[in-house]
Design an enzyme around this catalytic site. Sequence first.
Site, short mmCIF file in Angstrom:
data_model
loop_
_atom_site.label_atom_id
_atom_site.label_comp_id
_atom_site.label_asym_id
_atom_site.label_seq_id
_atom_site.Cartn_x
_atom_site.Cartn_y
_atom_site.Cartn_z
N ASN A 31 0.85 -1.19 0.00
CA ASN A 31 0.00 0.00 0.00
C ASN A 31 0.89 1.24 0.00
O ASN A 31 1.34 1.70 1.05
CB ASN A 31 -0.90 -0.02 1.24
CG ASN A 31 -1.87 1.15 1.29
OD1 ASN A 31 -1.76 2.10 0.52
ND2 ASN A 31 -2.81 1.10 2.21
N LYS B 141 3.11 1.16 3.22
CA LYS B 141 2.68 0.20 4.23
C LYS B 141 2.64 -1.19 3.61
O LYS B 141 2.39 -1.33 2.42
CB LYS B 141 1.29 0.57 4.77
CG LYS B 141 1.25 1.87 5.55
CD LYS B 141 -0.03 2.00 6.36
CE LYS B 141 -1.25 2.12 5.47
NZ LYS B 141 -2.49 2.28 6.26
N ARG C 154 -1.99 -1.66 -4.00
CA ARG C 154 -2.98 -0.59 -4.07
C ARG C 154 -2.60 0.37 -5.19
O ARG C 154 -1.45 0.80 -5.30
CB ARG C 154 -2.99 0.16 -2.75
CG ARG C 154 -3.85 1.42 -2.77
CD ARG C 154 -3.35 2.43 -1.76
NE ARG C 154 -4.13 3.65 -1.76
CZ ARG C 154 -3.67 4.82 -1.31
NH1 ARG C 154 -2.43 4.92 -0.87
NH2 ARG C 154 -4.43 5.89 -1.33
N HIS D 124 -8.68 6.52 -2.13
CA HIS D 124 -8.77 5.85 -0.82
C HIS D 124 -9.99 4.95 -0.71
O HIS D 124 -10.45 4.64 0.40
CB HIS D 124 -8.81 6.87 0.33
CG HIS D 124 -7.67 7.83 0.36
ND1 HIS D 124 -7.85 9.20 0.45
CD2 HIS D 124 -6.33 7.65 0.27
CE1 HIS D 124 -6.67 9.80 0.44
NE2 HIS D 124 -5.73 8.88 0.33
N GLY E 142 -4.77 11.67 6.19
CA GLY E 142 -3.35 11.41 6.26
C GLY E 142 -2.62 12.49 5.49
O GLY E 142 -3.14 13.60 5.31
N ARG F 121 -0.77 19.19 -0.74
CA ARG F 121 -1.74 19.51 -1.79
C ARG F 121 -2.74 20.55 -1.32
O ARG F 121 -3.17 20.54 -0.17
CB ARG F 121 -2.48 18.23 -2.22
CG ARG F 121 -1.66 17.36 -3.14
CD ARG F 121 -2.29 15.98 -3.30
NE ARG F 121 -1.65 15.00 -2.44
CZ ARG F 121 -2.10 13.78 -2.23
NH1 ARG F 121 -3.21 13.38 -2.78
NH2 ARG F 121 -1.43 12.96 -1.45
N GLY G 109 -3.25 8.09 8.98
CA GLY G 109 -2.22 8.57 9.89
C GLY G 109 -2.67 9.67 10.83
O GLY G 109 -2.53 9.57 12.05
N GLU H 292 -6.46 -1.46 4.63
CA GLU H 292 -6.57 -1.67 3.19
C GLU H 292 -5.86 -2.95 2.77
O GLU H 292 -6.25 -3.62 1.82
CB GLU H 292 -5.95 -0.47 2.46
CG GLU H 292 -6.70 0.83 2.69
CD GLU H 292 -5.84 2.05 2.40
OE1 GLU H 292 -6.20 2.80 1.48
OE2 GLU H 292 -4.85 2.25 3.11
#
Length: 398
Positions: free
Chosen positions: A8, A15, A89, A178, A208, A239, A329, A384
């Site tokens: 991921n 992850k 992912r 997501h 996150g 962003r 997170g 996930e």
Amino acid sequence: MSKIIAVNAGSSSLKFQLFSMPEEKVLTSGVAERIGLEEGIFTIKVNNEKHTTNTPIKDHSVAVNLLLEALVKYGIVKDLTEINGAGHRIVQGGAYFDQSVKVDEDVVSKVEELCDLAPLHNPAHLVCYRAFKEALPNIEHVFVFDTAFHQTMGPESYLFPVPMNWYTDYKVRRYGAHGTSHQYVSERAAALMNKDIKDTNIITCHLGNGASITAIKGGKCINTSMGLTPLGGIMMGTRSGDLDPTVVFYMMKKLNCTPDEMDTYLNKKSGMLGISGISSDARDVQAAAEAGNERAILTQELYVNRVINVLGGYVMQLGHVDAIAFTAGLGENDVNMRGMILKACEEALGLSIDYDLNATVRGKEVKISNEDSKVNVFVIPTNEEVVIARDTMRILGL
């Protein structure tokens, strides 16, 4: 028994979980964080004990090598050939993919083509895939798309009010991201309420370094905050999220910059980093805010404002809300920001929050609302990876 690795990759993280399937036993898990920053963090769990290394992690390829070396180093596998399949992912599947697929060159080509729609993610996913493919040449891979869960949105939610041929000819629309996380967390929230997910209205907040909020009615996504790309929606680590499009034209003239340079400003130099001038990491911003840094404090206040505006709109669209769930997170671990968000919408939503309990909850599945709260509020660590492992096993027939 099959050993499946679920990968991921986020914009600044990687992850992973290695599963023994089909029993879904986690053999190990870990994360590479702060990828691309001066000091990275690599953590792997071995026999319930965490081993952490602070080291520069230049890019996702370096993170993959750290992971694979650690699997052998700590004896989790004697040899990498013990791994039977890998699931990855992928943030952006565009109009090509509405479900998970086995990877071949055509699939890779399409994901590569979609990099413009997820410039911080799809390239990183492909780097990870190619690194794993090189290290594990004898296994097959599956791509699991973040956009698939959001395909249930109606046109009133996924269309933008622009010339219709932009959608029909160029597929410009809201795709979201997501999705695997929103699906997992909403299912867990329904289970925690002892309700069939078909009978629930849930808002999931995946907060996150990248962040999105999703309105889920009866287990189906009806709206989500990210747009054509992961740049849209709420404010994030680097962003900007949604803004007046004129800002782009105005600043391109003022800065005399190219579209690619403007893309860099909005994707990599905005958000928490742009406002705080400190960091894209909420932990660094929190530390500065606690020290009294005014820009750090403003960053947190701006973030909260962006989140509650989306939450309010989704409440209206859903009609009522049974639960709000925080994940990822920041959502799982930043007790201060989570508390600020809840305090800001407490009166409007009739929330009753155990703030003392909230202050202790990091990375644990806990209900933090009181019994008299009109809306249940949960912290639910996302998983996930287990969804990725399930799809990988099913599609590869392992």
